[in-house]
Write a protein that holds these residues in place. Structure first.
Motif, mmCIF file in Angstrom:
data_model
loop_
_atom_site.group_PDB
_atom_site.id
_atom_site.type_symbol
_atom_site.label_atom_id
_atom_site.label_comp_id
_atom_site.label_asym_id
_atom_site.label_seq_id
_atom_site.Cartn_x
_atom_site.Cartn_y
_atom_site.Cartn_z
ATOM 1 N N ASN A 1 95.680 -19.392 34.435
ATOM 2 C CA ASN A 1 94.965 -20.536 34.998
ATOM 3 C C ASN A 1 93.736 -20.868 34.159
ATOM 4 O OD1 ASN A 1 94.402 -22.383 37.402
ATOM 5 N ND2 ASN A 1 92.507 -21.224 37.229
ATOM 6 N N GLU B 1 90.399 -23.092 34.568
ATOM 7 C CA GLU B 1 89.620 -23.869 35.522
ATOM 8 C C GLU B 1 89.173 -25.192 34.930
ATOM 9 O OE1 GLU B 1 87.707 -24.465 39.276
ATOM 10 O OE2 GLU B 1 89.347 -23.239 38.525
ATOM 11 N N SER C 1 92.050 -27.686 35.024
ATOM 12 C CA SER C 1 92.269 -28.202 36.384
ATOM 13 C C SER C 1 91.206 -29.225 36.753
ATOM 14 C CB SER C 1 92.249 -27.038 37.386
ATOM 15 O OG SER C 1 93.231 -26.072 37.074
ATOM 16 N N ASN D 1 92.007 -32.461 34.922
ATOM 17 C CA ASN D 1 93.125 -33.168 35.547
ATOM 18 C C ASN D 1 92.670 -33.902 36.806
ATOM 19 O OD1 ASN D 1 94.912 -32.256 33.597
ATOM 20 N ND2 ASN D 1 95.505 -30.445 34.757
#
Length: 651
Positions: free
Chosen positions: A276, A278, A281, A284
């Motif tokens: 992952n 951060e 994200s 996005n």
């Protein structure tokens, strides 16, 4: 105190002997209760006790006696022995009860560690979220953007922003749309979603965004890109959603994301190791909020960055950031306007038009932040000297302080060192912006700059140590702000840069290591001429990137030898040109160096007096500020960064 004030049972401790002689042997004991296996509570016959001891507090129902025991077994044994001694039959013996008791104070204290831990977590969560204006640990996903009220907080207008006229024209479109959206909507136009403000540090990106909010009279949300990223997964996207939700409630409004490259870097080069990410994200979520299904609100997003080249392509496309506004360092006219803005608060009797023009000419390459620092430094220097107003010499000393650094009075050079420094000082050769920092220069540089057509003539030179590792300070007068350089101009600049080493060879028996930075500068310039600018006939019009991160060169070994040969040929040509000039002007070099030894500071007027007027046409914009003269005799004062002035400029 509160515990004792609460009414309750009262007691008094007695010994075993007192218990037996006073109560037990006289048959006054009704019952014994063993509490917590360590203490025995004595219950007496109240009526019998009142007859035998009418003044005893035991007659009151709220009072009792007790005595301590070592163990229950020993107590039971002594009680049996006492009852046998008195001849009490088994059926009439005193009953004994057993009970465990816990006081309410002990109960509370037993929970104290747990309560302390819970209270600490609660306090830390409130403290961690207090910066965001949220309370409780559940506020960690809330946006930390600060809202500036357009009526009270945002007072900056476009008139307070100078030196960026083109950028203001571009961004005025946002102001017009926010103030009069119907004027555009009736023609079918949509509001631009946002604009990227990119440029070097200190050029006024944040200031321009605030001025946009001030002109549009709308709320202004300000947040840094790094505030979206936390150690917890999912916090960044949550804060982006919360920020845009607040913005929609306050629409029309402006969101300003400073240093957006913290979350907006290209996703192609990120997340190489998997897992992952951060930042990805968060990016996005930002892309979705800016150009998703919910894009009808009048919310404008402005973003500032120093590195627009690393931003993701999806973020830069139209529909998200429709405008890409580049804010460069101001030109001479722009610097003059910025100086006029900052000089409004300065107490001075100087002619503002001349003062701002001269200071703009003296500060090529300065950004808006540098200019603000320079003006403030001039006021500080004047205040340290107990001056009534800020005069020209204070501004000149402030510029020297900003460019060259603080004067080092603790560094005292010997006469031999001063002589070496005068011929070959610890300076940098002139940068394209006209600023000079701590590296290498000498009298040879000054003579080269004076007699080479395309080189920058000397404005001021000093052998007073300044800054970190600098044995002096120098400033050149750039021949206008040039964006394109010809082969002749580059050759003159290389010849001027090599003037230090050539002067050393002509005036000293041995050379020193002082010219290393000159060689580095000349090598880089010659390499760029060969590999990037197509100025070598042998290599031709080819471009080779010198990225040091690449493991493999973009050319063959044979091409590498040709490049080395061409670079050496250009440097040798510049060296020979410099040596020819300085051999002819050897006397002038000595005069400049000796004058510098005696005065420690030389100005443009000293160069004109020693070498004569420069035999080339000067820049007209600079001539009117440096050749017409201006008084600048400073009052002496013990300032920590006082710079001995050059010869007084003729009136």
């Amino acid at each position: 105190m509160l515990y004792r004030m609460i009414p309750g049972d009262q007691s008094r401790e007695i010994t075993w002997q007192e218990f037996r002689n006073t109560f037990f042997d006289k048959g006054l004991v009704e019952k014994l209760t063993v509490v917590n296996r360590s203490r025995v509570k004595v219950n007496l016959h109240r009526d019998a006790t009142a007859q035998v001891y009418p003044d005893s507090p035991a007659a009151n129902g709220n009072f009792y006696y007790y005595f301590s025991i070592g163990s229950v077994e020993a107590f039971e044994r002594r009680l049996d022995d006492a009852q046998k001694e008195l001849g009490i039959p088994s059926s009439e013996r005193i009953p004994v009860a057993y009970r465990d008791e816990i006081s309410w104070t002990g109960t509370v204290l037993s929970f104290a560690p747990t309560l302390l831990v819970i209270g600490s977590i609660f306090w830390l969560s409130r403290r961690a979220s207090s910066g965001a204006g949220q309370s409780g640990i559940f506020g960690i996903g809330k946006s930390r953007a600060k809202l500036f009220n357009h009526e009270t907080d945002v007072k900056i207008k476009f008139k307070d922003v100078a030196g960026m006229d083109e950028a203001k024209v571009e961004i005025m479109e946002f102001v017009s749309f926010l103030k009069q959206p119907e004027r555009f909507q009736k023609l079918g136009a949509k509001i631009p979603r946002g604009a990227i403000l990119s440029g070097p540090p200190g050029t006024g990106k944040t200031l321009l965004a605030k001025a946009t909010a001030g002109e549009a009279q709308v709320p202004f949300f300000s947040v840094s890109g790094s505030e979206f990223v936390e150690m917890f997964v999912g916090v960044g996207p949550s804060r982006v959603r919360d920020l845009f939700a607040k913005a929609r409630k306050n629409a029309p409004c402006i969101i300003f994301v400073d240093e957006i490259d913290a979350i907006g870097k290209s996703r192609a080069r990120a997340n190489i190791g998997g897992g992952n990410d951060e930042r990805e994200s968060t990016l996005n979520q930002l892309l979705t909020e800016m150009d998703g299904f919910n894009t009808t609100e009048q919310v404008v997003v402005l973003a500032g960055t120093n590195r627009a080249d690393v931003l993701d392509k999806a973020l830069m496309r139209p529909g998200r950031f429709d405008r890409h506004i580049t804010i460069d360092r101001p030109t001479m006219d722009g610097r003059k306007q910025i100086f006029l803005v900052h000089l409004r608060k300065i107490v001075t009797s100087e002619d503002m038009d001349y003062l701002s023009g001269r200071l703009a000419a003296l500060t090529p390459g300065f950004s808006g932040a540098d200019i603000a620092n320079c003006v403030n430094e001039a006021a500080l220097i004047a205040a340290r000297g107990n001056a009534d107003q800020v005069i020209m010499i204070h501004f000149e000393q402030a510029i020297e302080r900003v460019i060259g650094g603080l004067e080092k009075k603790s560094l005292v050079l010997s006469p031999e060192e001063k002589r070496t420094v005068a011929y070959h000082e610890e300076f940098s050769s002139p940068s394209p912006s006209g600023q000079v920092t701590a590296k290498q220069i000498q009298a040879g540089h000054a003579v080269c700059g004076w007699f080479l057509k395309y080189a920058d003539p000397l404005l001021k030179v000093s052998i007073i140590p300044r800054g970190q590792g600098a044995l002096g300070y120098a400033q050149y007068l750039p021949q206008g702000e040039q964006y394109l350089l010809s082969l002749a101009q580059l050759m003159d600049r290389m010849a001027m840069t090599l003037g230090g080493r050539v002067s050393e060879e002509l005036h000293f028996d041995t050379v020193t290591s002082g010219a290393s930075d000159d060689f580095n500068k000349v090598t880089r310039m010659a390499s760029a001429m060969v590999t990037k600018w197509g100025m070598s006939k042998d290599i031709g019009t080819l471009y080779y990137d010198d990225d040091e991160q690449k493991l493999q060169k973009p050319f063959s070994e044979e091409t590498a030898r040709k490049i080395d040969s061409e670079v050496r040929k250009l440097i040798d040509e510049a060296y020979n040109k410099c040596k020819t000039l300085l051999t002819e002007r050897k006397t002038e070099i000595g005069l400049i160096a000796e004058e510098l030894l005696s005065k420690e500071v030389l100005g443009r007027e000293d160069m004109v007096r020693i070498l004569g007027k420069r035999p080339f046409e000067e820049n007209k914009d600079f001539e009117k500020f440096f050749d017409r003269g201006h008084t600048s005799a400073p009052p002496p004062f013990p300032g920590e960064d006082q710079v001995p002035p050059a010869s007084p400029t003729p009136p």
